[in-house]
Design an enzyme around this catalytic site. Structure first.
Site, mmCIF file in Angstrom:
data_model
loop_
_atom_site.group_PDB
_atom_site.id
_atom_site.type_symbol
_atom_site.label_atom_id
_atom_site.label_comp_id
_atom_site.label_asym_id
_atom_site.label_seq_id
_atom_site.Cartn_x
_atom_site.Cartn_y
_atom_site.Cartn_z
ATOM 1 N N GLY A 169 0.822 -1.208 0.000
ATOM 2 C CA GLY A 169 0.000 0.000 0.000
ATOM 3 C C GLY A 169 0.850 1.250 0.000
ATOM 4 O O GLY A 169 0.539 2.231 0.683
ATOM 5 N N SER A 173 1.780 3.350 -2.576
ATOM 6 C CA SER A 173 1.680 4.344 -3.639
ATOM 7 C C SER A 173 1.189 5.694 -3.128
ATOM 8 O O SER A 173 1.325 6.708 -3.807
ATOM 9 C CB SER A 173 0.740 3.847 -4.745
ATOM 10 O OG SER A 173 -0.579 3.674 -4.259
ATOM 11 N N VAL A 228 -2.449 -7.965 -2.652
ATOM 12 C CA VAL A 228 -1.853 -8.656 -1.508
ATOM 13 C C VAL A 228 -2.861 -9.477 -0.713
ATOM 14 O O VAL A 228 -2.529 -10.017 0.337
ATOM 15 C CB VAL A 228 -1.119 -7.669 -0.575
ATOM 16 C CG1 VAL A 228 0.088 -7.065 -1.274
ATOM 17 C CG2 VAL A 228 -2.059 -6.583 -0.060
ATOM 18 N N ASN A 251 1.094 -2.639 5.331
ATOM 19 C CA ASN A 251 0.379 -1.368 5.429
ATOM 20 C C ASN A 251 -0.901 -1.315 4.600
ATOM 21 O O ASN A 251 -1.793 -0.529 4.905
ATOM 22 C CB ASN A 251 1.319 -0.240 4.987
ATOM 23 C CG ASN A 251 0.601 1.086 4.853
ATOM 24 O OD1 ASN A 251 0.239 1.720 5.846
ATOM 25 N ND2 ASN A 251 0.372 1.510 3.612
ATOM 26 N N TYR A 255 -14.080 -3.276 11.589
ATOM 27 C CA TYR A 255 -12.699 -2.821 11.432
ATOM 28 C C TYR A 255 -11.922 -3.018 12.728
ATOM 29 O O TYR A 255 -10.779 -3.493 12.726
ATOM 30 C CB TYR A 255 -12.713 -1.355 11.026
ATOM 31 C CG TYR A 255 -11.355 -0.699 10.898
ATOM 32 C CD1 TYR A 255 -10.508 -1.013 9.843
ATOM 33 C CD2 TYR A 255 -10.950 0.262 11.816
ATOM 34 C CE1 TYR A 255 -9.278 -0.388 9.708
ATOM 35 C CE2 TYR A 255 -9.716 0.891 11.695
ATOM 36 C CZ TYR A 255 -8.886 0.565 10.633
ATOM 37 O OH TYR A 255 -7.668 1.187 10.513
ATOM 38 N N LYS A 286 -8.601 -5.308 13.360
ATOM 39 C CA LYS A 286 -7.352 -4.706 13.816
ATOM 40 C C LYS A 286 -6.872 -5.367 15.115
ATOM 41 O O LYS A 286 -5.660 -5.518 15.333
ATOM 42 C CB LYS A 286 -7.526 -3.200 14.005
ATOM 43 C CG LYS A 286 -7.458 -2.409 12.710
ATOM 44 C CD LYS A 286 -6.108 -2.574 12.034
ATOM 45 C CE LYS A 286 -5.921 -1.676 10.848
ATOM 46 N NZ LYS A 286 -4.613 -1.887 10.181
#
Length: 252
Positions: free
Chosen positions: A15, A17, A67, A93, A159, A163
């Site tokens: 991640g 970019s 990924v 990431n 989420y 996490k």
């Protein structure tokens, strides 16, 4: 030569970019790592990160990959090894959409969508880089988590659960991979504004900063600095930790 004294090896940042990943990639390149800028979409943005790194005297290449796909991850790690050298530093990431959902209406698919990014993808990446790290005698894995675990936000239940699971992986991997000289840690940012937050009203930022003991918003460089520390020789004896980078926002 042990990992703690060796020249920095290749860092794979997923991640990368844009957002936190791009800043982390630039920071690790500045620390001497050849950096694989992995991205799923946004080839132009990934190319710009690579160009920035090269202009500053660093080494980087961009690699497109999903990924969350097992074959794509295996091919990614092989391509990085061929182009830059074996991966000795992995920064997990990459993320996906994080919709706000009524917790009483969350479906199993909503949970799976988050677990795909924060449990499946890290697992695929860890397994893909592990042989090379073992062969070299060590490595560094850093997962980008979140302080949302402590904030108990009902509309982010899926989420938050993912996490929390992600950091549980960190702890289990730290114990399992320690004998191989591999450290595994989590960096857990608070709200760090990046490109996707450009439309957030200024008053929301002010209100958030007022809740932070340091009385400011975090900056992507704050997160990148924590990652750089954890992959450095200075953190050779740090593993299984979760470092919150949030200005003390979730202090009790």
């Amino acid at each position: 030569m042990t990992l703690s004294t060796a020249t920095p090896g290749t860092a794979l940042v997923t991640g990368a970019s844009r957002g936190l990943g791009a800043v982390i990639a630039r920071r690790l390149a500045a620390e001497g790592h050849p950096v694989a800028v992995a991205y799923r979409s946004g080839a132009e943005a990934a190319g710009a990160v690579v160009a920035d790194i090269r202009a500053a005297g660093g080494t980087a290449e961009a690699f497109a990959a999903d990924v969350t796909d097992e074959d794509a991850v295996a091919n990614l790690v092989a391509d990085v090894a061929a182009g830059l050298g074996p991966v000795t530093t992995l920064v997990v990431n990459a993320t996906g959409p994080q919709p706000l959902l009524d917790p009483t209406a969350v479906t199993w698919q909503d949970h799976l969508d988050q677990l795909t990014f924060f449990v499946k993808s890290p697992t695929l990446l860890m397994r893909a880089v592990l042989p090379g790290m073992r062969e070299r005698g060590g490595g560094r894995i850093v997962q980008i988590g979140s302080d949302v675990i402590e904030r108990v936000l009902p509309e982010m239940s899926a989420y938050t659960a993912a996490k929390a699971a992600q950091h549980s992986l960190t702890e289990c991997w730290a114990r399992a991979l320690g004998p191989d000289g591999i450290t595994v840690n989590t960096v857990a940012p608070g709200w760090i504004p990046v490109e996707r937050h450009v439309d957030v009203p200024a008053e929301d930022r002010v209100a958030y900063a007022a809740e932070v003991p340091l009385r400011r918003m975090g900056d992507p460089d704050d997160v990148a600095a924590a990652v750089a520390y954890l992959v450095s020789p200075q953190a050779a004896f740090v593993t299984g930790e979760r470092i919150r980078v949030n200005g003390g926002h979730t202090l009790g």
